[in-house]
Design an enzyme around this catalytic site. Structure first.
Site, PDB file in Angstrom:
ATOM      1  N   TYR A  10      -4.289  -1.725  -1.825  1.00  0.00           N
ATOM      2  CA  TYR A  10      -4.135  -0.268  -1.811  1.00  0.00           C
ATOM      3  C   TYR A  10      -3.197   0.254  -2.895  1.00  0.00           C
ATOM      4  O   TYR A  10      -3.325   1.386  -3.326  1.00  0.00           O
ATOM      5  CB  TYR A  10      -3.599   0.188  -0.452  1.00  0.00           C
ATOM      6  CG  TYR A  10      -4.608   0.073   0.664  1.00  0.00           C
ATOM      7  CD1 TYR A  10      -5.560   1.075   0.873  1.00  0.00           C
ATOM      8  CD2 TYR A  10      -4.629  -1.027   1.517  1.00  0.00           C
ATOM      9  CE1 TYR A  10      -6.487   0.986   1.889  1.00  0.00           C
ATOM     10  CE2 TYR A  10      -5.560  -1.132   2.536  1.00  0.00           C
ATOM     11  CZ  TYR A  10      -6.490  -0.130   2.723  1.00  0.00           C
ATOM     12  OH  TYR A  10      -7.410  -0.218   3.729  1.00  0.00           O
ATOM     13  N   ASP A  29      -7.337 -11.083  -7.940  1.00  0.00           N
ATOM     14  CA  ASP A  29      -7.298 -11.112  -6.475  1.00  0.00           C
ATOM     15  C   ASP A  29      -7.915 -12.427  -6.002  1.00  0.00           C
ATOM     16  O   ASP A  29      -8.861 -12.924  -6.622  1.00  0.00           O
ATOM     17  CB  ASP A  29      -8.074  -9.914  -5.902  1.00  0.00           C
ATOM     18  CG  ASP A  29      -7.595  -9.573  -4.505  1.00  0.00           C
ATOM     19  OD1 ASP A  29      -6.899  -8.559  -4.337  1.00  0.00           O
ATOM     20  OD2 ASP A  29      -7.911 -10.349  -3.566  1.00  0.00           O
ATOM     21  N   LYS A 200      14.454   0.052  -1.714  1.00  0.00           N
ATOM     22  CA  LYS A 200      13.118   0.203  -1.124  1.00  0.00           C
ATOM     23  C   LYS A 200      13.176   0.078   0.409  1.00  0.00           C
ATOM     24  O   LYS A 200      12.581   0.868   1.145  1.00  0.00           O
ATOM     25  CB  LYS A 200      12.178  -0.861  -1.699  1.00  0.00           C
ATOM     26  CG  LYS A 200      10.844  -0.996  -0.998  1.00  0.00           C
ATOM     27  CD  LYS A 200       9.979   0.218  -1.214  1.00  0.00           C
ATOM     28  CE  LYS A 200       8.765   0.197  -0.314  1.00  0.00           C
ATOM     29  NZ  LYS A 200       7.800   1.225  -0.625  1.00  0.00           N
ATOM     30  N   CYS A 254       3.973  -0.559   6.004  1.00  0.00           N
ATOM     31  CA  CYS A 254       5.325  -0.614   5.428  1.00  0.00           C
ATOM     32  C   CYS A 254       6.419  -0.284   6.420  1.00  0.00           C
ATOM     33  O   CYS A 254       7.347  -1.063   6.615  1.00  0.00           O
ATOM     34  CB  CYS A 254       5.386   0.372   4.263  1.00  0.00           C
ATOM     35  SG  CYS A 254       4.052   0.101   3.110  1.00  0.00           S
ATOM     36  N   LYS A 310      -2.498   7.122  10.469  1.00  0.00           N
ATOM     37  CA  LYS A 310      -1.983   8.480  10.295  1.00  0.00           C
ATOM     38  C   LYS A 310      -3.118   9.408   9.852  1.00  0.00           C
ATOM     39  O   LYS A 310      -4.233   8.952   9.558  1.00  0.00           O
ATOM     40  CB  LYS A 310      -0.827   8.518   9.315  1.00  0.00           C
ATOM     41  CG  LYS A 310      -1.202   8.195   7.893  1.00  0.00           C
ATOM     42  CD  LYS A 310       0.006   8.419   7.015  1.00  0.00           C
ATOM     43  CE  LYS A 310      -0.337   8.184   5.564  1.00  0.00           C
ATOM     44  NZ  LYS A 310       0.800   8.444   4.691  1.00  0.00           N
TER      45      LYS A 310
HETATM   46  N1  SAJ Z   1       4.868   9.424  11.368  1.00  0.00           N
HETATM   47  C1  SAJ Z   1       5.310  10.068  12.511  1.00  0.00           C
HETATM   48  N2  SAJ Z   1       6.042  11.214  12.372  1.00  0.00           N
HETATM   49  C2  SAJ Z   1       6.355  11.708  11.148  1.00  0.00           C
HETATM   50  C3  SAJ Z   1       5.927  11.043   9.985  1.00  0.00           C
HETATM   51  C4  SAJ Z   1       5.183   9.891  10.119  1.00  0.00           C
HETATM   52  O1  SAJ Z   1       5.037   9.634  13.646  1.00  0.00           O
HETATM   53  O2  SAJ Z   1       7.006  12.768  11.108  1.00  0.00           O
HETATM   54  C5  SAJ Z   1       4.079   8.176  11.492  1.00  0.00           C
HETATM   55  C6  SAJ Z   1       2.704   8.288  10.848  1.00  0.00           C
HETATM   56  O3  SAJ Z   1       1.772   8.866  11.720  1.00  0.00           O
HETATM   57  C7  SAJ Z   1       2.417   6.826  10.555  1.00  0.00           C
HETATM   58  C8  SAJ Z   1       3.788   6.259  10.219  1.00  0.00           C
HETATM   59  O4  SAJ Z   1       4.730   7.167  10.742  1.00  0.00           O
HETATM   60  O5  SAJ Z   1       1.906   6.170  11.692  1.00  0.00           O
HETATM   61  C9  SAJ Z   1       4.054   6.047   8.755  1.00  0.00           C
HETATM   62  O6  SAJ Z   1       3.493   7.096   7.990  1.00  0.00           O
HETATM   63  P1  SAJ Z   1       4.227   7.728   6.724  1.00  0.00           P
HETATM   64  O7  SAJ Z   1       3.361   8.799   6.218  1.00  0.00           O
HETATM   65  O8  SAJ Z   1       5.622   8.103   7.089  1.00  0.00           O
HETATM   66  O9  SAJ Z   1       4.385   6.516   5.695  1.00  0.00           O
HETATM   67  P2  SAJ Z   1       3.396   5.401   5.048  1.00  0.00           P
HETATM   68  O10 SAJ Z   1       3.583   4.126   5.812  1.00  0.00           O
HETATM   69  O11 SAJ Z   1       2.014   5.873   4.872  1.00  0.00           O
HETATM   70  O12 SAJ Z   1       4.072   5.251   3.600  1.00  0.00           O
HETATM   71  C10 SAJ Z   1       5.464   4.906   3.530  1.00  0.00           C
HETATM   72  C11 SAJ Z   1       6.157   5.920   2.594  1.00  0.00           C
HETATM   73  N3  SAJ Z   1       7.598   5.772   2.685  1.00  0.00           N
HETATM   74  C12 SAJ Z   1       8.407   6.822   2.922  1.00  0.00           C
HETATM   75  O13 SAJ Z   1       8.008   7.947   3.077  1.00  0.00           O
HETATM   76  C13 SAJ Z   1       9.878   6.538   2.932  1.00  0.00           C
HETATM   77  C14 SAJ Z   1       5.675   5.684   1.167  1.00  0.00           C
HETATM   78  O14 SAJ Z   1       6.387   6.509   0.260  1.00  0.00           O
HETATM   79  C15 SAJ Z   1       5.895   4.207   0.782  1.00  0.00           C
HETATM   80  O15 SAJ Z   1       5.444   3.944  -0.536  1.00  0.00           O
HETATM   81  C16 SAJ Z   1       5.065   3.364   1.736  1.00  0.00           C
HETATM   82  O16 SAJ Z   1       5.587   3.583   3.057  1.00  0.00           O
HETATM   83  C17 SAJ Z   1       5.215   1.916   1.331  1.00  0.00           C
HETATM   84  O17 SAJ Z   1       4.219   1.358   0.822  1.00  0.00           O
HETATM   85  O18 SAJ Z   1       6.318   1.353   1.451  1.00  0.00           O
END
Ligand code: SAJ
Length: 414
Positions: A10, A29, A200, A254, A310
């Site tokens: 991804y 890959d 990170k 993550c 999400k």
């Molecule tokens: N979620 C909640 N409430 C919120 C925000 C998110 O319940 O207010 C949940 C989402 O539904 C999901 C999970 O948290 O299940 C994670 O979603 P996310 O949108 O917060 O993050 P990821 O996992 O898609 O991406 C994260 C990001 N990190 C941060 O925002 C600090 C992204 O910038 C990173 O690059 C990515 O992890 C990564 O690859 O590390």
């Protein structure tokens, strides 16, 4: 310059294609079918803008199953899952990638690790793995440049976000910064490799702990008879407060994992570990709301709306829907899952009408925009029951109540 990107997932694939706007790129890959498909022009997953970018850079990009010796720069973007049995990072893929690169590495080449890893990994695992190929540390440069892109907006974020580059020495950091400056429009800060690794993990841990706080606020609101969705925007009017949104748990590759990478290096992780537990407890909490609605009828049929981790993505990695479904099935419910973004999701049926037919309760676990458009009148015609549990505050409550539904929103204690 020629770049070899190892790991076409991804983040690796979009990154490789962005580099291909400026350089000759070989993407590597271990999945032969992915490599063949890419060489024939087929992308392995959906991501906005990726098909157009792929088309644009096809001439500069090829895929292979092993690193090429022709590259000057190697970028490792392989997965680092959690080894659940011992709760530590499984670095097998990073080690394998570094060893494969070590076999073809030439003096003065640059190797950049993008994968998220526990602090110290670049120095203590990547360097020795590269050295197995015969060169010594002084003969090549190594840096860590953790990715920061969010699935669903990967290209925009790789290009637009600021980045941190940590070098094993200053030269390595500066070379890596130069490489990323071709594709990154944000500011690129340099530091040492271990600080970059720590930064990170801090970022994703910060998000996990803050989501746990929102989830705890939701539970408290239910207990004290308040709607957390009214309270959060009011609290967020304070200039230094930013409460996130509660939900059925945290998914994705993550945020569920990275806090454990920190925890494995320290005993000072009380808050971090409790936050993980709070988030993991949310699936059971949502099931409790369902059981309340169904007044203990454990033979009822539940239809889950949302398998993706999400909103508006088709990614199911570590989705909270999975523990919810398991818990609900163990409790005796018949569970169906519908997700318009996840066609391969193993639970049939996937069509909405079939998924809700004669169902007793709808449970919204993912805040997909498409669910806000579901017609409650149509659902009322098809379903047996009139119960809805909305764990993402996604549905328009009034229209569902007018159609005769009894709607319970996570965090609404009124
Ligand atoms: N979620 C909640 N409430 C919120 C925000 C998110 O319940 O207010 C949940 C989402 O539904 C999901 C999970 O948290 O299940 C994670 O979603 P996310 O949108 O917060 O993050 P990821 O996992 O898609 O991406 C994260 C990001 N990190 C941060 O925002 C600090 C992204 O910038 C990173 O690059 C990515 O992890 C990564 O690859 O590390």
């Amino acid at each position: 310059m020629s770049v070899c990107v190892v790991g076409l997932g991804y983040v690796g694939l979009p990154t490789a294609l962005l580099f291909a706007q400026h350089h000759e790129v070989v993407g590597v890959d271990i999945d032969e079918s992915r490599v063949d498909a890419l060489n024939q022009g087929t992308l392995p997953f959906e991501e906005p803008g990726l098909p157009e970018l792929f088309e644009e850079v096809r001439e500069n990009f090829s895929a292979a199953v092993a690193p090429t010796e022709d590259a000057d720069v190697y970028v490792i973007v392989t997965p680092t899952p959690l080894d659940q049995t011992v709760d530590v990072a499984d670095l097998t893929a990073v080690r394998a990638a570094a060893e494969a690169i070590g076999d073809v590495l030439s003096p003065d080449d640059l190797v950049v690790l993008e994968s998220t890893v526990p602090p110290g990994t670049t120095e203590r695992l990547v360097v020795p793995s590269l050295e197995l190929g015969g060169l010594s540390r002084e003969q090549f440069d190594v840096a860590h440049c953790p990715e920061r892109a969010i699935p669903g907006r990967t290209l925009d974020e790789v290009v637009g976000n600021d980045r941190v580059v940590g070098g094993l020495d200053v030269d390595a950091a500066l070379r890596a910064r130069e490489l990323y400056a071709d594709v990154v429009e944000g500011t690129i800060r340099t530091t040492d490799a271990t600080t970059a690794e720590f930064v990170k993990l801090m970022e994703n841990t910060h998000r996990d702990v803050n989501i746990a706080l929102a989830n705890e606020f939701a539970k408290i609101a239910e207990e004290i008879g308040v709607n957390v969705h009214d309270a959060i925007p009011l609290a967020n009017e304070h200039p230094r407060v930013d409460v996130l949104s509660p939900g059925p748990g945290v998914g994705g590759h993550c945020i569920t994992i990275d806090p454990r990478f920190l925890a494995q290096r320290t005993d000072s992780d009380r808050l971090i570990s409790v936050a993980r537990d709070v988030n993991d407890s949310m699936a059971a909490h949502v099931l409790g709301l369902v059981t309340d609605r169904l007044r203990g009828d454990h033979h009822a049929t539940i239809t889950v709306l949302g398998a993706a981790y999400k909103a508006d993505v088709g990614d199911t990695r570590e989705t909270p829907a999975l523990p919810f479904v398991k818990l609900a099935e163990n409790a005796g419910y018949e569970v169906r899952v519908h997700d318009p973004h996840v066609s391969e999701f193993a639970v049939e049926p996937t069509e909405l009408d079939a998924a809700v037919l004669e169902s007793d309760c709808l449970v919204v676990l993912t805040g997909h925009e498409a669910f806000a458009d579901v017609d409650p009148e149509r659902m009322a015609e098809l379903m047996d029951g009139r119960d809805v549990v909305d764990a993402r505050a996604t549905l328009d409550r009034e229209s569902w109540e007018s159609a005769g539904f009894d709607v319970r929103v996570l965090g609404d204690g009124r």
